[in-house]
Design a protein around this motif. Sequence first.
Motif, PDB file in Angstrom:
ATOM      1  N   TRP A  48      -6.753  53.782  42.519  1.00 47.41           N
ATOM      2  CA  TRP A  48      -6.435  52.900  43.643  1.00 47.41           C
ATOM      3  C   TRP A  48      -7.589  51.948  43.904  1.00 47.41           C
ATOM      4  N   GLY A 127       3.172  44.233  52.391  1.00 46.36           N
ATOM      5  CA  GLY A 127       1.914  43.554  52.666  1.00 46.36           C
ATOM      6  C   GLY A 127       1.765  43.243  54.129  1.00 46.36           C
TER       7      GLY A 127
ATOM      8  N   TRP B  48       2.721  53.942  51.968  1.00 46.41           N
ATOM      9  CA  TRP B  48       1.570  53.089  51.714  1.00 46.41           C
ATOM     10  C   TRP B  48       1.660  51.829  52.555  1.00 46.41           C
ATOM     11  N   ILE B  50      -0.771  48.299  54.467  1.00 42.43           N
ATOM     12  CA  ILE B  50      -2.002  47.508  54.560  1.00 42.43           C
ATOM     13  C   ILE B  50      -1.953  46.711  55.860  1.00 42.43           C
ATOM     14  N   ASP B  51      -3.116  46.567  56.498  1.00 43.41           N
ATOM     15  CA  ASP B  51      -3.163  45.858  57.774  1.00 43.41           C
ATOM     16  C   ASP B  51      -4.488  45.098  57.878  1.00 43.41           C
ATOM     17  N   ALA B  52      -4.436  43.920  58.475  1.00 43.95           N
ATOM     18  CA  ALA B  52      -5.646  43.098  58.593  1.00 43.95           C
ATOM     19  C   ALA B  52      -5.985  42.829  60.049  1.00 43.95           C
ATOM     20  N   ALA B  91      -7.959  56.172  52.497  1.00 48.14           N
ATOM     21  CA  ALA B  91      -7.953  54.756  52.875  1.00 48.14           C
ATOM     22  C   ALA B  91      -8.940  53.973  52.025  1.00 48.14           C
ATOM     23  N   LEU B  92      -8.673  52.682  51.869  1.00 46.57           N
ATOM     24  CA  LEU B  92      -9.631  51.728  51.301  1.00 46.57           C
ATOM     25  C   LEU B  92      -9.867  50.639  52.343  1.00 46.57           C
ATOM     26  N   THR B 138      -9.611  44.498  56.379  1.00 45.43           N
ATOM     27  CA  THR B 138      -8.281  44.782  55.854  1.00 45.43           C
ATOM     28  C   THR B 138      -8.289  46.214  55.338  1.00 45.43           C
ATOM     29  N   THR B 140      -6.161  49.555  53.867  1.00 49.89           N
ATOM     30  CA  THR B 140      -4.943  50.087  53.272  1.00 49.89           C
ATOM     31  C   THR B 140      -5.026  51.605  53.327  1.00 49.89           C
ATOM     32  N   VAL B 141      -3.912  52.229  53.707  1.00 54.23           N
ATOM     33  CA  VAL B 141      -3.874  53.686  53.836  1.00 54.23           C
ATOM     34  C   VAL B 141      -2.702  54.210  53.021  1.00 54.23           C
ATOM     35  N   LEU B 142      -2.977  55.267  52.296  1.00 53.53           N
ATOM     36  CA  LEU B 142      -1.953  55.925  51.496  1.00 53.53           C
ATOM     37  C   LEU B 142      -1.691  57.287  52.131  1.00 53.53           C
ATOM     38  N   HIS B 311       4.211  41.100  59.766  1.00 46.71           N
ATOM     39  CA  HIS B 311       4.068  42.170  58.779  1.00 46.71           C
ATOM     40  C   HIS B 311       5.128  42.036  57.700  1.00 46.71           C
ATOM     41  N   LEU B 312       4.738  42.227  56.480  1.00 44.18           N
ATOM     42  CA  LEU B 312       5.728  42.285  55.403  1.00 44.18           C
ATOM     43  C   LEU B 312       6.237  43.712  55.245  1.00 44.18           C
ATOM     44  N   THR B 313       5.411  44.663  55.645  1.00 43.74           N
ATOM     45  CA  THR B 313       5.918  46.040  55.691  1.00 43.74           C
ATOM     46  C   THR B 313       6.037  46.409  57.148  1.00 43.74           C
TER      47      THR B 313
END
Lengths: 313, 313
Positions: A48, A127, B48, B50-52, B91-92, B138, B140-142, B311-313
């Motif tokens: 990842w 996204g 999964w 992602i958020d900014a 998370a990243l 930003t 991202t969490v899985l 949000h796209l997700t």
Amino acid sequence: VPAHHRRLTTSELVAIELLARALAQPRAKGVVLGIGDDAAVLENGLVWTIDAAVEGVHFDRRWVTLEDIGARAVEAALSDLAAMGATPIAALSALTLPRGIQRREIVALGKGEARAAKRAHTPIVGGNIARGPVLSLTTTVLGRARRPLRRDGARPGDELWLVGKLGLARAGLSFLQKSGKGPRQALRAWQRPHALLDEGRKLVGRASACIDVSDGLAGDAWHLAERSRVRVVIEGDAIVDPMLRAVARALARSPIELALQGGEDYALLATGPRQKRPRFARKIGGIEAGRGVLLELAGKRRVLPRQGFDHLT
Amino acid sequence: VPAHHRRLTTSELVAIELLARALAQPRAKGVVLGIGDDAAVLENGLVWTIDAAVEGVHFDRRWVTLEDIGARAVEAALSDLAAMGATPIAALSALTLPRGIQRREIVALGKGEARAAKRAHTPIVGGNIARGPVLSLTTTVLGRARRPLRRDGARPGDELWLVGKLGLARAGLSFLQKSGKGPRQALRAWQRPHALLDEGRKLVGRASACIDVSDGLAGDAWHLAERSRVRVVIEGDAIVDPMLRAVARALARSPIELALQGGEDYALLATGPRQKRPRFARKIGGIEAGRGVLLELAGKRRVLPRQGFDHLT
């Protein structure tokens, strides 16, 4: 925006190491490999990564179309997976859009992202959209590798292998910054890089370590040397090919410097025993006991300075 | 920076729908749920998101410490997983740092991120650092969910449930924008939100649909209504509690408007049959056959305008 502006200053690098320490939880359950490689490795071989491209830092709209900006952002993230020998599963894209961006511009970005994703058989599954002062694209890609390639496996006696081109994208960027004109192959190398996913996968079982060359050969060789606790020796003659020599001449620059500083070709730098070197990899040096990165040229060796980096993975 | 500036304009919303279409690959192998929910769902129950968070858009350093900015960024991403009933795995974090940011400032961000990650038992396993014109985070969490909660499962006859607070964070932000002073609980609601991960997990098997309230109750109820192809009826009296009434009075604002527009409390909005409502959820309305979102107040119903989303997700 000279390309070296994407590098961080020394004090920022120190801060990042502090940040990495603040975030580090080395014994976390389910984490095989955390901060410090091209990508993180979780249980079940999940690999990842996340990568950001910021307008005015990583690209300028005068040099590249919005469609290519979208594709480059995805390719850069995919390249981290290539370096791990992983197959991508899916991607998420977080866009920051400046006020006044046009519909057709957003669609062009999306088309570029979709183009790169399609090339890698990797759906973009979601996204985030936010407003921001400049355009930026942050892409996270999840993949899987049976046995992920890491930066820390190089051993004395290994060869140093290069897969892909070095310095051509850096030359292309110089042409774009100067006049916008130059050899098509150089311009395209910067505008349309391709992550070497197939080659990365084929290095599994052959290479002892691997890293993608995103920050420049010198800097990325340093990452590999430090993580593997070895010395990397780069053969100066081996990293320059005739095409690079030609474009360097047109730019009145040293081809070796271009090769050492060029990163955005997204080549792969790997190490491994001679008998395991695949046909698509070129030997450009070797691994020795010791520390640091040396450049060997005309029988003389000199230490290359440790370069900045801008990745936590 | 008024909070509503984080919303996009109508023409941008249209562009985003075009972008979503450009990216969409609905039949991609290994993808259970793509663009259009709080998070994407991959095979094996992987969830999964992602958020900014962008300086000057989502936050201002005058209102919140850097440590809280770091924590908020992680909590906001975790909230998407809460809405899916998922347990985070890792998370990243991709940071964009403006020139001149101080070491102690970067460390404070990292400490805040680590604090939120620790609270959720979620290691931050890597990330990316880039230079940029403003600070942005930003994340991202899985995660993983046996049976992910989705936006599209609401059925006529279901109740509408609220988990958590509404409007208090929005009130806190107004106090911070006006004078920096206000009731501690309101300020803290905006400065230190907590993703409702435990509650989200407990909704699995009970709720028919769920979404996190990040853009405001009105807007997020619209997402749920559209995805589930139902009508959402919100009971105006039910969404205002005594504390919100008190802070609204102090701000000379309508408590109902605060509740409808407030999003950054990161409450959960769910639907489900009456007999399955958990103790921690409050009934604030119901689901009917039809379309759209209605507010019922003093026996009268009115359609709430469809809100923007980012949000796209």
